[in-house]
Design a protein around this motif. Sequence first.
Motif, PDB file in Angstrom:
ATOM      1  N   VAL A 152       0.764  -1.153  -0.046  1.00  0.00           N
ATOM      2  CA  VAL A 152       0.026   0.165  -0.077  1.00  0.00           C
ATOM      3  C   VAL A 152       0.787   1.282  -0.047  1.00  0.00           C
ATOM      4  CG1 VAL A 152      -1.857   1.302   1.280  1.00  0.00           C
ATOM      5  CG2 VAL A 152      -1.910  -1.292   0.923  1.00  0.00           C
ATOM      6  N   THR A 182       2.597   1.772  -3.084  1.00  0.00           N
ATOM      7  CA  THR A 182       1.712   2.386  -4.385  1.00  0.00           C
ATOM      8  C   THR A 182       1.732   4.050  -4.081  1.00  0.00           C
ATOM      9  OG1 THR A 182       0.550   0.237  -4.553  1.00  0.00           O
ATOM     10  CG2 THR A 182      -0.443   2.402  -5.325  1.00  0.00           C
ATOM     11  N   ASP A 229      -7.053   6.812  -9.725  1.00  0.00           N
ATOM     12  CA  ASP A 229      -7.773   6.090  -8.857  1.00  0.00           C
ATOM     13  C   ASP A 229      -7.024   5.048  -8.027  1.00  0.00           C
ATOM     14  OD1 ASP A 229     -10.150   7.036  -9.896  1.00  0.00           O
ATOM     15  OD2 ASP A 229     -10.564   5.362 -11.303  1.00  0.00           O
ATOM     16  N   GLU A 230      -5.873   4.615  -8.638  1.00  0.00           N
ATOM     17  CA  GLU A 230      -4.942   3.672  -7.749  1.00  0.00           C
ATOM     18  C   GLU A 230      -4.743   4.440  -6.444  1.00  0.00           C
ATOM     19  OE1 GLU A 230      -1.615   0.230  -8.543  1.00  0.00           O
ATOM     20  OE2 GLU A 230      -1.264   2.352  -9.459  1.00  0.00           O
ATOM     21  N   TYR A 231      -4.141   5.590  -6.682  1.00  0.00           N
ATOM     22  CA  TYR A 231      -3.685   6.516  -5.481  1.00  0.00           C
ATOM     23  C   TYR A 231      -4.785   6.532  -4.490  1.00  0.00           C
ATOM     24  CZ  TYR A 231      -1.493   9.887  -2.475  1.00  0.00           C
ATOM     25  OH  TYR A 231      -1.008  10.566  -1.404  1.00  0.00           O
ATOM     26  N   HIS A 232      -6.006   6.865  -4.894  1.00  0.00           N
ATOM     27  CA  HIS A 232      -7.026   7.132  -3.966  1.00  0.00           C
ATOM     28  C   HIS A 232      -7.735   5.726  -3.283  1.00  0.00           C
ATOM     29  CE1 HIS A 232      -8.513  10.996  -6.090  1.00  0.00           C
ATOM     30  NE2 HIS A 232      -7.644  11.256  -5.410  1.00  0.00           N
ATOM     31  N   GLY A 233      -7.461   4.819  -3.970  1.00  0.00           N
ATOM     32  CA  GLY A 233      -7.788   3.318  -3.494  1.00  0.00           C
ATOM     33  C   GLY A 233      -6.654   3.236  -2.375  1.00  0.00           C
ATOM     34  N   ALA A 234      -5.466   3.470  -2.318  1.00  0.00           N
ATOM     35  CA  ALA A 234      -4.496   3.050  -1.517  1.00  0.00           C
ATOM     36  C   ALA A 234      -4.557   4.263  -0.138  1.00  0.00           C
ATOM     37  CB  ALA A 234      -3.143   3.174  -2.202  1.00  0.00           C
ATOM     38  N   ARG A 244      -7.466   5.309   0.797  1.00  0.00           N
ATOM     39  CA  ARG A 244      -8.562   4.848   1.666  1.00  0.00           C
ATOM     40  C   ARG A 244      -8.126   3.862   2.590  1.00  0.00           C
ATOM     41  NH1 ARG A 244     -14.875   5.243   0.724  1.00  0.00           N
ATOM     42  NH2 ARG A 244     -15.355   4.113   2.421  1.00  0.00           N
ATOM     43  N   THR A 245      -7.231   2.985   2.289  1.00  0.00           N
ATOM     44  CA  THR A 245      -6.589   2.102   3.278  1.00  0.00           C
ATOM     45  C   THR A 245      -6.263   2.781   4.487  1.00  0.00           C
ATOM     46  OG1 THR A 245      -6.132   0.445   1.472  1.00  0.00           O
ATOM     47  CG2 THR A 245      -5.097   0.232   3.601  1.00  0.00           C
ATOM     48  N   GLU A 262      -9.444   4.494   6.246  1.00  0.00           N
ATOM     49  CA  GLU A 262     -10.151   3.385   7.106  1.00  0.00           C
ATOM     50  C   GLU A 262      -9.420   2.889   8.233  1.00  0.00           C
ATOM     51  OE1 GLU A 262     -10.892   0.409   4.281  1.00  0.00           O
ATOM     52  OE2 GLU A 262     -12.801   1.575   3.332  1.00  0.00           O
ATOM     53  N   SER A 278      -3.447  14.626   0.065  1.00  0.00           N
ATOM     54  CA  SER A 278      -3.950  13.658   1.023  1.00  0.00           C
ATOM     55  C   SER A 278      -3.742  14.305   2.466  1.00  0.00           C
ATOM     56  CB  SER A 278      -3.657  12.406   0.803  1.00  0.00           C
ATOM     57  OG  SER A 278      -2.073  12.157   1.157  1.00  0.00           O
TER      58      SER A 278
END
Length: 301
Positions: free
Chosen positions: A157, A160, A173-178, A180-181, A184, A218
Amino acid sequence: MTVAPSAKGTLPFGEHETWYRVTGDLRSDRPTLVVVHGGPGSTHDYLQNLSDLAEDGWSVVHYDQIGNGGSTHLPDRGADFWTVDLFAAELDNLLQGLGIADNYVLFGQSWGGMLITHHAAARPAGLRGLVIANSPASYPLWLQEAKVLRDQLPPGVNETLLRHEAAGTTETDEYHGAMRTFYERHVCRLAPWPRDYLASFYEVYNDPTVYYAMNGPSEFHVNGTLRDWSVIDLCPDVDVPTLLISGRHDEATPATVQPFQDLIPGARWEIFEESSHLPHLEEPEHFRQVMKAFLQEIAPG
């Protein structure tokens, strides 16, 4: 008790306008609780449930800081426009415009906690108390601790995240997905995310002008104008009762909060064991109990 319905409006702030909402009666003898949101560049929405304190006899003011929400948007202004002094002046203007500058308590969450520390260090006569919630005392400390938390993310993660940060592709999207980890684990541990939090999240997404200029792409990659800002040197000048709030899993780790504890005379610190960055949403009942007790000490009645 019966709480007066919310009153909404805007106040002139120079050539611009600040949106606000009042819950409860500003004419009460008790100090008004003014809620200062984070970001910078977020909105009041994720802190809406603090208005529940009006049921206990406190008037509560929410507002959207200039640049987002119901306040004036200025997407064409450069980073030199968005300064700490601008937002400090807006807060002063709000207090004067609502006629509460002689009797108020400030609640500041995340960046808002740093802003209210800046405000309190000038020792305004009407300030009765301070709640610094989920705030770092400095952005260099914040970044130092963000690296610690990032290194603890699941395998791959952080790699990335680092790859996209180096390439300048943090809008993918890939950055935003990582990203989000991390969120959360250390921003909001509730699933699904509450509607109030999502409302502010999407407000920033829809107009990230202030957030990108002052913070960055971020929570943990701060490369904006605040990256070197600190209020550590101001803490000894705070001379009102001060409550510190943080979550056990907070991105505002204990190391980032410790200077407030060490340097603000008499400050006390409540850590919410089941929370990350949003204890008011993650542990709302406990949060309300803590807030009621603190406010009652400031103004018994």
